[in-house]
Design an enzyme around this catalytic site. Sequence first.
Site, short mmCIF file in Angstrom:
data_model
loop_
_atom_site.label_atom_id
_atom_site.label_comp_id
_atom_site.label_asym_id
_atom_site.label_seq_id
_atom_site.Cartn_x
_atom_site.Cartn_y
_atom_site.Cartn_z
N GLU A 32 -5.40 4.47 3.17
CA GLU A 32 -4.22 4.75 4.01
C GLU A 32 -4.26 6.15 4.59
OE1 GLU A 32 -0.28 4.29 2.25
OE2 GLU A 32 -0.10 2.33 3.17
N LYS A 35 4.86 -4.33 8.66
CA LYS A 35 6.17 -4.27 7.99
C LYS A 35 7.27 -4.75 8.95
CE LYS A 35 6.80 -0.66 4.59
NZ LYS A 35 7.21 0.70 4.30
N HIS A 75 -23.24 -6.33 -13.56
CA HIS A 75 -23.69 -7.72 -13.64
C HIS A 75 -23.06 -8.56 -12.55
CE1 HIS A 75 -25.56 -6.71 -17.44
NE2 HIS A 75 -24.51 -5.93 -17.60
O1 LIG Z 1 8.08 4.07 -1.64
P1 LIG Z 1 8.32 3.15 -0.49
O2 LIG Z 1 9.06 3.81 0.60
O3 LIG Z 1 8.99 1.89 -0.95
O4 LIG Z 1 6.92 2.76 0.10
C1 LIG Z 1 5.98 2.01 -0.59
C2 LIG Z 1 4.71 1.89 0.22
O5 LIG Z 1 5.01 1.20 1.39
C3 LIG Z 1 4.39 1.42 2.60
O6 LIG Z 1 4.04 0.29 3.25
C4 LIG Z 1 3.45 2.56 2.78
O7 LIG Z 1 2.40 2.24 3.63
C5 LIG Z 1 2.93 3.08 1.47
O8 LIG Z 1 2.33 4.33 1.71
C6 LIG Z 1 4.04 3.22 0.48
O9 LIG Z 1 3.51 3.76 -0.73
#
Ligand SMILES: O=P(O)(O)OC[C@H]1O[C@H](O)[C@H](O)[C@@H](O)[C@@H]1O
Length: 427
Positions: A268, A400, A289
């Site tokens: 990331e 997302k 293995h």
């Molecule tokens: O801690 P949060 O805001 O719930 O995020 C949780 C995760 O979600 C995202 O998709 C990011 O890409 C991550 O870098 C992050 O660790």
Amino acid sequence: MYVDIGNALDGDLGLAREDLDALDGRVADAHERIARGRADSEHGYAALNLPETCDPDAIRTAAAGFDPDHLLTVGIGGSALGAATLTDALGGDLDCRYLDNVDPVWVASILAGVDLSSTVVNVVSRSGTTAETLSNFLVVREAMEAAGVDWTERTVVTTGASGNLRAMADQHDLPALDVPDGVPGRFSALSTVGLFAAELAGADLDALLAGAAAEADRLAGSLYESPAYAYGATTYALAERGAVTNAVMPYAESLERFAEWFAQLWAESLGKDEHGQTPARALGATDQHSQLQLYRAGPADKLVTLVRPREADDVAIPETDLEGLSYLGGSSLGELLDAEFRATEASLAAAGRENVRVELDRVDEHGLGELLYGMEAATVLYGELAGVSTFTQPAVEWGKNAARGLLGGGDFPEADAVSEKRRLEVE
Ligand SMILES: O=P(O)(O)OC[C@H]1O[C@H](O)[C@H](O)[C@@H](O)[C@@H]1O
């Protein structure tokens, strides 16, 4: 942390000592940039100040008064992997589970396997808005209510200053730990995010932070003086020469999660603008293995990072009169693992395949503090050398938003259209 880069030189990818010497001036500049970012607590760089800025007392206070049989950490990505790395590596009596995925079958089986009246729930989200985490938490909360357990008495929230989770903590007056400003999730293992679980599991937070501080003290303006920078600069130089994959292979079961944590950190942070290196997860000696064939004889486009503790508890191998196996008797599993480690290293080197050795003294709090901090600093250095924006993850956002749109929680019509258009089903 100890880093040996000798086997990264003069292999198939042609990296020579002179190339690293030439890169060292850029390492010095990058180190200055990193030091400035730390001094100004800039976003991301602030994570490298955690050995001094993290307040272990606040974490101890939040954990005090709980003596559970189970800890259920509800979080995903950087909000789960740091804590999981620490509690897996350090062991202990507390049963630590991590609800990161939203696979309903798996979530249900975890909830069925714990005594909720003796469970502490730590719901962790830096943004406080992540759909997977909030959904899983709502499911856990309901399961607790159904079991007659007062969830407000057994929930600790770890989140940023705003977001849905912060609002819920305020509404129910829940104990809440702050995710520090300027610390991205994947760099947050040594903050409230990773350390609450470690504390509840009985870890020595002072030793963890002292290990991290020791590694921070080793950051210097030359890759030859800093193990973290030696790793970051060498991996960058190899990637520039075609090492598209970095297979991280710890020789310790307790560090298997470390490879998972590293994978997020590396992918990331560095996977941008056509830069980056694909992290692959392997485990020594098991994957000798299974995957090693590819690493030694497949395309010359990989680097193998061999990780191990220098000391560990050992188990003797009993004497045997079985023909052909007598060489094992009187030896130990630790000696066998050590031989496997060195054999893998030699086998890769003999085939011209680049590998780097990363060692810690022991898998204990100090060693883990060094290792996690060292790998974070290596990542930041690599990002500076590659000129990428290490602390953002714009490519994750598309997916997302699309998932939210498909659930009706936002406007994202393209997602449906793209997924329909790409379908080519074969029955
Ligand atoms: O801690 P949060 O805001 O719930 O995020 C949780 C995760 O979600 C995202 O998709 C990011 O890409 C991550 O870098 C992050 O660790």
